[in-house]
Motif scaffolding. Structure first.
Motif, mmCIF file in Angstrom:
data_model
loop_
_atom_site.group_PDB
_atom_site.id
_atom_site.type_symbol
_atom_site.label_atom_id
_atom_site.label_comp_id
_atom_site.label_asym_id
_atom_site.label_seq_id
_atom_site.Cartn_x
_atom_site.Cartn_y
_atom_site.Cartn_z
ATOM 1 N N LEU A 28 28.643 -83.802 84.886
ATOM 2 C CA LEU A 28 27.971 -82.520 84.675
ATOM 3 C C LEU A 28 28.629 -81.414 85.496
ATOM 4 N N LEU A 29 29.005 -81.725 86.734
ATOM 5 C CA LEU A 29 29.693 -80.734 87.563
ATOM 6 C C LEU A 29 31.054 -80.364 86.973
ATOM 7 N N SER A 30 31.737 -81.360 86.415
ATOM 8 C CA SER A 30 33.041 -81.078 85.787
ATOM 9 C C SER A 30 32.870 -80.217 84.546
ATOM 10 N N VAL A 31 31.775 -80.423 83.815
ATOM 11 C CA VAL A 31 31.492 -79.580 82.649
ATOM 12 C C VAL A 31 31.276 -78.137 83.077
ATOM 13 N N VAL A 32 30.514 -77.968 84.160
ATOM 14 C CA VAL A 32 30.277 -76.616 84.683
ATOM 15 C C VAL A 32 31.591 -75.967 85.101
ATOM 16 N N ALA A 33 32.444 -76.731 85.804
ATOM 17 C CA ALA A 33 33.727 -76.194 86.264
ATOM 18 C C ALA A 33 34.606 -75.794 85.089
ATOM 19 N N ALA A 34 34.676 -76.654 84.072
ATOM 20 C CA ALA A 34 35.512 -76.360 82.903
ATOM 21 C C ALA A 34 34.949 -75.188 82.104
ATOM 22 N N MET A 35 33.621 -75.103 82.025
ATOM 23 C CA MET A 35 33.008 -73.979 81.323
ATOM 24 C C MET A 35 33.262 -72.661 82.054
ATOM 25 N N LEU A 36 33.259 -72.700 83.383
ATOM 26 C CA LEU A 36 33.574 -71.495 84.155
ATOM 27 C C LEU A 36 35.015 -71.050 83.899
ATOM 28 N N CYS A 37 35.901 -72.025 83.751
ATOM 29 C CA CYS A 37 37.283 -71.687 83.370
ATOM 30 C C CYS A 37 37.294 -71.036 81.990
ATOM 31 N N GLY A 38 36.453 -71.571 81.086
ATOM 32 C CA GLY A 38 36.342 -70.978 79.759
ATOM 33 C C GLY A 38 35.778 -69.569 79.813
ATOM 34 N N VAL A 39 34.801 -69.358 80.684
ATOM 35 C CA VAL A 39 34.234 -68.015 80.857
ATOM 36 C C VAL A 39 35.305 -67.049 81.352
ATOM 37 N N PHE A 40 36.094 -67.489 82.321
ATOM 38 C CA PHE A 40 37.171 -66.647 82.857
ATOM 39 C C PHE A 40 38.149 -66.251 81.753
ATOM 40 N N ASN A 41 38.608 -67.254 80.981
ATOM 41 C CA ASN A 41 39.538 -66.971 79.887
ATOM 42 C C ASN A 41 38.883 -66.108 78.819
ATOM 43 N N GLY A 42 37.633 -66.428 78.502
ATOM 44 C CA GLY A 42 36.933 -65.707 77.448
ATOM 45 C C GLY A 42 36.712 -64.244 77.782
ATOM 46 N N ILE A 43 36.401 -63.945 79.036
ATOM 47 C CA ILE A 43 36.192 -62.549 79.444
ATOM 48 C C ILE A 43 37.493 -61.754 79.314
ATOM 49 N N LEU A 44 38.599 -62.355 79.742
ATOM 50 C CA LEU A 44 39.886 -61.668 79.634
ATOM 51 C C LEU A 44 40.243 -61.381 78.181
ATOM 52 N N VAL A 45 39.946 -62.345 77.305
ATOM 53 C CA VAL A 45 40.292 -62.190 75.887
ATOM 54 C C VAL A 45 39.318 -61.256 75.177
ATOM 55 N N ALA A 46 38.010 -61.525 75.351
ATOM 56 C CA ALA A 46 37.001 -60.809 74.574
ATOM 57 C C ALA A 46 36.723 -59.399 75.086
ATOM 58 N N TYR A 47 36.640 -59.234 76.390
ATOM 59 C CA TYR A 47 36.211 -57.953 76.949
ATOM 60 C C TYR A 47 37.354 -57.078 77.433
ATOM 61 N N PHE A 48 38.503 -57.712 77.746
ATOM 62 C CA PHE A 48 39.654 -56.923 78.179
ATOM 63 C C PHE A 48 40.749 -56.867 77.117
ATOM 64 N N ASN A 49 40.473 -57.517 75.969
ATOM 65 C CA ASN A 49 41.392 -57.494 74.825
ATOM 66 C C ASN A 49 42.807 -57.946 75.176
ATOM 67 N N ILE A 50 42.910 -58.938 76.057
ATOM 68 C CA ILE A 50 44.211 -59.512 76.405
ATOM 69 C C ILE A 50 44.523 -60.638 75.417
#
Length: 355
Positions: free
Chosen positions: A117-139
């Motif tokens: 479960l902790l690894s899922v949270v860690a991987a999802m946070l990585c996904g959030v980081f990537n997703g914010i850069l792509v979705a909100y910063f249009n990178i």
């Protein structure tokens, strides 16, 4: 005839044709290639073995990654190249929890679920980081995910204090090998569960519709009341969950973690699996079934190349060639010209018949 034309117009025809070709090649080279035997391991537990079982087993983690990568590709029109690094981070979190010094076997067993479960949270946070850069910063996705691609393995090393953690706990290794009494490798069972979950989600929610709408035209999707940024972010988060699951299976298979070689270049395989499924790498409409089948076809191809004594160092070159071919074939301009050629041939045949 109409049904045949309809079949060839579907995305899944690409991995099906590739699978048939690989099956015929292996059948000619080795008539026993498809033989499955029931044996026993060193403890006397029943186990299935054979080339097909090996393909399904080794292709399991790739099938899990293909699920998330398909959604990211469809929604963002790009690919996440930090998958291998994120897998290493997730695996590091798992071993950080279960390999703590002084733990008894019972304590280790009790921590396995929590570690996952902790690894899922860690991987999802990585996904959030990537997703914010792509979705909100249009990178562009490949540029945005280059950050974790570069730093991810160093983060994994930091999580475990620069050491190479390992565990020989048999219960933990059940996840990556066999559960006593079950002859089917555990990774195959885990993959089946993941496939069932994603198909239920796609069947009973609007995730498929929203993802495809955003991938085809974000502006139109917004005018229709959708939030393109949220949909893209959700795709990266789902990919994170898939990455964590694949990481658990892989690290449980080996029982150890080498930050530099763990899941090395697996992001290319995940992208190729999506391409093998006939999905446009520029986003939009997708076929989850085709992507999952594409993952196993890719593993089938890898096994076939090994059978022909191809060096492991040369495998990426062969896969890169396949990616180039698939990208070119799936390009809109190529498809348009092929469609135009097909219409001309049809008109020409019709003219002959009239004459």
């Amino acid at each position: 005839m109409q049904k045949v034309k309809s079949l060839f117009g579907k995305q899944i025809i690409i991995p099906i044709v590739a699978l048939i070709v690989l099956a015929l090649v292996n059948l000619i080279v080795d008539p026993t290639f498809f033989q499955i035997t029931l044996g026993a391991d060193n403890s006397g537990n029943p186990t299935l073995s054979g080339s097909l079982i090996t393909i399904l087993n080794n292709g399991s983690k790739l099938a899990m990654l293909a699920i998330g990568m398909t959604l990211v590709t469809a929604a963002s029109g790009g690919q996440d190249i930090s998958v291998g690094a994120t897998m290493t981070i997730a695996a590091a979190v798992v071993l950080r929890v279960v390999c703590e010094p002084g733990l008894t076997p019972e304590q280790v067993h009790g921590r396995i679920i929590g570690a996952f479960l902790l690894s899922v949270v860690a991987a999802m946070l990585c996904g959030v980081f990537n997703g914010i850069l792509v979705a909100y910063f249009n990178i562009q996705p490949m540029v945005a995910t280059l950050v974790l691609y570069t730093a991810g393995r160093h983060i994994a090393s930091w999580i475990n204090g620069g050491t190479l953690p390992s565990t020989s706990d048999p219960v933990f290794k059940y996840i990556g090998n066999f559960i006593p009494g079950l002859p089917i490798p555990t990774p195959i069972l885990v993959t089946v569960v993941c496939i069932v979950i994603i198909f239920l989600v796609l069947r009973f929610t609007n995730l498929r519709l929203y993802t495809q709408a955003v991938g085809v035209n974000s502006s139109s999707a917004r005018l229709n009341g959708l939030n393109p940024e949220l949909i893209k972010l959700l795709a990266f988060i789902i990919l994170g969950a898939c990455v964590a699951t694949a990481a658990l299976v892989e690290v449980a298979r080996t029982g150890t973690l080498n930050n530099t070689t763990f899941a090395k270049d697996i992001e290319m395989d995940a992208i190729l699996a999506v391409a093998f499924g006939g999905n446009a790498l520029g986003g939009g409409k997708f076929s989850m079934s085709a992507s999952i089948l594409g993952a196993y076809v890719l593993q089938f191809l890898t096994t076939t190349l090994y059978a022909f004594k191809v060096s492991p160092d040369a495998l990426p070159a062969y896969k890169a060639i396949v990616i180039v071919i698939l990208v070119v074939v799936s390009a809109p301009v190529v498809r348009e010209k092929l469609s135009l050629l097909g219409r001309k041939m049809k008109v020409s045949q019709g003219g002959k018949e009239v004459a």
